[in-house]
Design a protein around this motif. Structure first.
Motif, PDB file in Angstrom:
ATOM      1  N   GLU A   1       0.821  -1.212   0.000  1.00  0.00           N
ATOM      2  CA  GLU A   1       0.000   0.000   0.000  1.00  0.00           C
ATOM      3  C   GLU A   1       0.854   1.261   0.000  1.00  0.00           C
ATOM      4  O   GLU A   1       0.486   2.266  -0.593  1.00  0.00           O
ATOM      5  CB  GLU A   1      -0.944   0.018   1.204  1.00  0.00           C
ATOM      6  N   ALA A   2       1.994   1.231   0.669  1.00  0.00           N
ATOM      7  CA  ALA A   2       2.869   2.400   0.703  1.00  0.00           C
ATOM      8  C   ALA A   2       3.395   2.726  -0.689  1.00  0.00           C
ATOM      9  O   ALA A   2       3.378   3.882  -1.119  1.00  0.00           O
ATOM     10  CB  ALA A   2       4.021   2.161   1.666  1.00  0.00           C
ATOM     11  N   VAL A   3       3.848   1.706  -1.411  1.00  0.00           N
ATOM     12  CA  VAL A   3       4.352   1.929  -2.763  1.00  0.00           C
ATOM     13  C   VAL A   3       3.216   2.340  -3.690  1.00  0.00           C
ATOM     14  O   VAL A   3       3.384   3.211  -4.549  1.00  0.00           O
ATOM     15  CB  VAL A   3       5.057   0.666  -3.299  1.00  0.00           C
ATOM     16  N   GLN A   4       2.057   1.728  -3.515  1.00  0.00           N
ATOM     17  CA  GLN A   4       0.913   2.065  -4.362  1.00  0.00           C
ATOM     18  C   GLN A   4       0.493   3.520  -4.152  1.00  0.00           C
ATOM     19  O   GLN A   4       0.192   4.222  -5.111  1.00  0.00           O
ATOM     20  CB  GLN A   4      -0.247   1.125  -4.060  1.00  0.00           C
ATOM     21  N   THR A   5       0.505   3.994  -2.914  1.00  0.00           N
ATOM     22  CA  THR A   5       0.157   5.380  -2.631  1.00  0.00           C
ATOM     23  C   THR A   5       1.166   6.331  -3.261  1.00  0.00           C
ATOM     24  O   THR A   5       0.784   7.320  -3.902  1.00  0.00           O
ATOM     25  CB  THR A   5       0.089   5.605  -1.110  1.00  0.00           C
ATOM     26  N   ALA A   6       2.449   6.047  -3.099  1.00  0.00           N
ATOM     27  CA  ALA A   6       3.484   6.892  -3.703  1.00  0.00           C
ATOM     28  C   ALA A   6       3.378   6.875  -5.223  1.00  0.00           C
ATOM     29  O   ALA A   6       3.550   7.918  -5.874  1.00  0.00           O
ATOM     30  CB  ALA A   6       4.861   6.427  -3.257  1.00  0.00           C
ATOM     31  N   LEU A   7       3.066   5.730  -5.794  1.00  0.00           N
ATOM     32  CA  LEU A   7       2.941   5.608  -7.241  1.00  0.00           C
ATOM     33  C   LEU A   7       1.761   6.414  -7.766  1.00  0.00           C
ATOM     34  O   LEU A   7       1.892   7.139  -8.760  1.00  0.00           O
ATOM     35  CB  LEU A   7       2.796   4.127  -7.617  1.00  0.00           C
ATOM     36  N   VAL A   8       0.630   6.349  -7.103  1.00  0.00           N
ATOM     37  CA  VAL A   8      -0.551   7.094  -7.544  1.00  0.00           C
ATOM     38  C   VAL A   8      -0.309   8.600  -7.420  1.00  0.00           C
ATOM     39  O   VAL A   8      -0.645   9.372  -8.331  1.00  0.00           O
ATOM     40  CB  VAL A   8      -1.798   6.660  -6.737  1.00  0.00           C
ATOM     41  N   ILE A   9       0.279   9.031  -6.318  1.00  0.00           N
ATOM     42  CA  ILE A   9       0.574  10.460  -6.149  1.00  0.00           C
ATOM     43  C   ILE A   9       1.578  10.922  -7.196  1.00  0.00           C
ATOM     44  O   ILE A   9       1.442  12.013  -7.759  1.00  0.00           O
ATOM     45  CB  ILE A   9       1.081  10.745  -4.724  1.00  0.00           C
ATOM     46  N   ASN A  10       2.560  10.107  -7.511  1.00  0.00           N
ATOM     47  CA  ASN A  10       3.566  10.476  -8.503  1.00  0.00           C
ATOM     48  C   ASN A  10       2.965  10.576  -9.898  1.00  0.00           C
ATOM     49  O   ASN A  10       3.296  11.492 -10.657  1.00  0.00           O
ATOM     50  CB  ASN A  10       4.717   9.469  -8.479  1.00  0.00           C
ATOM     51  N   VAL A  11       2.073   9.668 -10.248  1.00  0.00           N
ATOM     52  CA  VAL A  11       1.425   9.730 -11.563  1.00  0.00           C
ATOM     53  C   VAL A  11       0.558  10.978 -11.661  1.00  0.00           C
ATOM     54  O   VAL A  11       0.585  11.692 -12.676  1.00  0.00           O
ATOM     55  CB  VAL A  11       0.600   8.447 -11.823  1.00  0.00           C
ATOM     56  N   CYS A  12      -0.209  11.270 -10.627  1.00  0.00           N
ATOM     57  CA  CYS A  12      -1.054  12.468 -10.630  1.00  0.00           C
ATOM     58  C   CYS A  12      -0.208  13.739 -10.635  1.00  0.00           C
ATOM     59  O   CYS A  12      -0.620  14.760 -11.200  1.00  0.00           O
ATOM     60  CB  CYS A  12      -1.983  12.468  -9.419  1.00  0.00           C
ATOM     61  N   SER A  13       0.959  13.684 -10.034  1.00  0.00           N
ATOM     62  CA  SER A  13       1.821  14.867  -9.953  1.00  0.00           C
ATOM     63  C   SER A  13       2.358  15.292 -11.311  1.00  0.00           C
ATOM     64  O   SER A  13       2.718  16.464 -11.483  1.00  0.00           O
ATOM     65  CB  SER A  13       2.983  14.606  -9.002  1.00  0.00           C
ATOM     66  N   ILE A  14       2.436  14.385 -12.266  1.00  0.00           N
ATOM     67  CA  ILE A  14       2.873  14.769 -13.611  1.00  0.00           C
ATOM     68  C   ILE A  14       1.911  15.808 -14.183  1.00  0.00           C
ATOM     69  O   ILE A  14       2.323  16.859 -14.677  1.00  0.00           O
ATOM     70  CB  ILE A  14       2.975  13.536 -14.533  1.00  0.00           C
ATOM     71  N   PHE A  15       0.631  15.542 -14.086  1.00  0.00           N
ATOM     72  CA  PHE A  15      -0.382  16.484 -14.554  1.00  0.00           C
ATOM     73  C   PHE A  15      -0.371  17.759 -13.713  1.00  0.00           C
ATOM     74  O   PHE A  15      -0.414  18.873 -14.245  1.00  0.00           O
ATOM     75  CB  PHE A  15      -1.767  15.823 -14.517  1.00  0.00           C
ATOM     76  N   PHE A  16      -0.297  17.603 -12.391  1.00  0.00           N
ATOM     77  CA  PHE A  16      -0.312  18.770 -11.511  1.00  0.00           C
ATOM     78  C   PHE A  16       0.913  19.661 -11.727  1.00  0.00           C
ATOM     79  O   PHE A  16       0.811  20.890 -11.666  1.00  0.00           O
ATOM     80  CB  PHE A  16      -0.384  18.344 -10.048  1.00  0.00           C
ATOM     81  N   ASP A  17       2.083  19.066 -11.971  1.00  0.00           N
ATOM     82  CA  ASP A  17       3.283  19.854 -12.265  1.00  0.00           C
ATOM     83  C   ASP A  17       3.097  20.676 -13.530  1.00  0.00           C
ATOM     84  O   ASP A  17       3.470  21.851 -13.574  1.00  0.00           O
ATOM     85  CB  ASP A  17       4.510  18.953 -12.429  1.00  0.00           C
ATOM     86  N   LEU A  18       2.538  20.058 -14.540  1.00  0.00           N
ATOM     87  CA  LEU A  18       2.318  20.751 -15.809  1.00  0.00           C
ATOM     88  C   LEU A  18       1.380  21.941 -15.625  1.00  0.00           C
ATOM     89  O   LEU A  18       1.683  23.060 -16.050  1.00  0.00           O
ATOM     90  CB  LEU A  18       1.768  19.773 -16.846  1.00  0.00           C
ATOM     91  N   VAL A  19       0.261  21.716 -14.970  1.00  0.00           N
ATOM     92  CA  VAL A  19      -0.710  22.792 -14.752  1.00  0.00           C
ATOM     93  C   VAL A  19      -0.126  23.873 -13.857  1.00  0.00           C
ATOM     94  O   VAL A  19      -0.260  25.074 -14.124  1.00  0.00           O
ATOM     95  CB  VAL A  19      -2.018  22.221 -14.157  1.00  0.00           C
ATOM     96  N   SER A  20       0.541  23.485 -12.794  1.00  0.00           N
ATOM     97  CA  SER A  20       1.105  24.445 -11.851  1.00  0.00           C
ATOM     98  C   SER A  20       2.181  25.300 -12.499  1.00  0.00           C
ATOM     99  O   SER A  20       2.264  26.504 -12.243  1.00  0.00           O
ATOM    100  CB  SER A  20       1.673  23.701 -10.648  1.00  0.00           C
ATOM    101  N   THR A  21       3.005  24.709 -13.336  1.00  0.00           N
ATOM    102  CA  THR A  21       4.054  25.471 -14.007  1.00  0.00           C
ATOM    103  C   THR A  21       3.458  26.445 -15.018  1.00  0.00           C
ATOM    104  O   THR A  21       3.907  27.590 -15.118  1.00  0.00           O
ATOM    105  CB  THR A  21       5.039  24.517 -14.706  1.00  0.00           C
ATOM    106  N   ILE A  22       2.448  26.025 -15.745  1.00  0.00           N
ATOM    107  CA  ILE A  22       1.822  26.907 -16.731  1.00  0.00           C
ATOM    108  C   ILE A  22       1.100  28.066 -16.061  1.00  0.00           C
ATOM    109  O   ILE A  22       1.234  29.218 -16.469  1.00  0.00           O
ATOM    110  CB  ILE A  22       0.863  26.101 -17.632  1.00  0.00           C
TER     111      ILE A  22
END
Length: 159
Positions: free
Chosen positions: A61-82
């Motif tokens: 569950e720990a790895v799964q949580t980090a993995l899901v947050i990391n995948v979502c962060s790709i989109f969030f990084d893009l939006v936040s930077t723009i």
């Protein structure tokens, strides 16, 4: 080169490398003059999930949580930077973009760690199913009936 492959093939080194690299780039990216807290918030959650993954060496569950947050962060990084491009200085922009480019690599490493720990991305493990599961009533324990005994009195006829 084989030493690097052996090092990254080690079960616990992958997670530590991903956590350290993202920690370094996130720290440098947050040195800019940001006008919001969203970038800090989801990256703080990601770092906490990475520390949880390092601490619980057997937890899927720990790895799964980090993995899901990391995948979502790709989109969030893009939006936040723009959205906040005008408010950042060059230092923060550079490290934010470098961190965003490294996220797919860390997703691959975390997915490899997820598989190593025994996780699988079957839909039944993430989403509930419609199948009826067996239920044991612990309030009324059942007694096994002997197979070779004669039937006893009918208790239901009393009521």
């Amino acid at each position: 080169m084989t030493d690097l492959n052996e090092l990254m093939g080690s079960q616990f080194v992958r997670v530590k490398v991903v956590a350290f690299v993202h920690f370094f780039f996130l720290t440098c990216a947050m040195m800019g003059k940001w006008g919001h807290g969203a970038y800090e918030f989801y990256n703080f959650l990601f770092i906490i999930a990475m520390f949880w993954t390092i601490q619980c060496k057997e937890s899927i569950e720990a790895v799964q949580t980090a993995l899901v947050i990391n995948v979502c962060s790709i989109f969030f990084d893009l939006v936040s930077t723009i959205v906040n491009f005008d408010y950042m200085n060059g230092w923060a922009i550079a490290f934010c973009i470098i961190n965003m480019v490294l996220r797919p690599v860390s997703v691959a490493l975390l997915y490899r760690e997820f598989n190593t720990r025994g996780g699988s991305l079957q839909t039944g493990s993430v989403f509930p199913t419609n199948q009826q599961r067996s239920y044991q009533d612990i309030d009324r324990p059942t007694q096994p009936t002997p197979t070779n005994s004669q039937p006893g009195p009918n208790v239901a006829s009393i009521f």
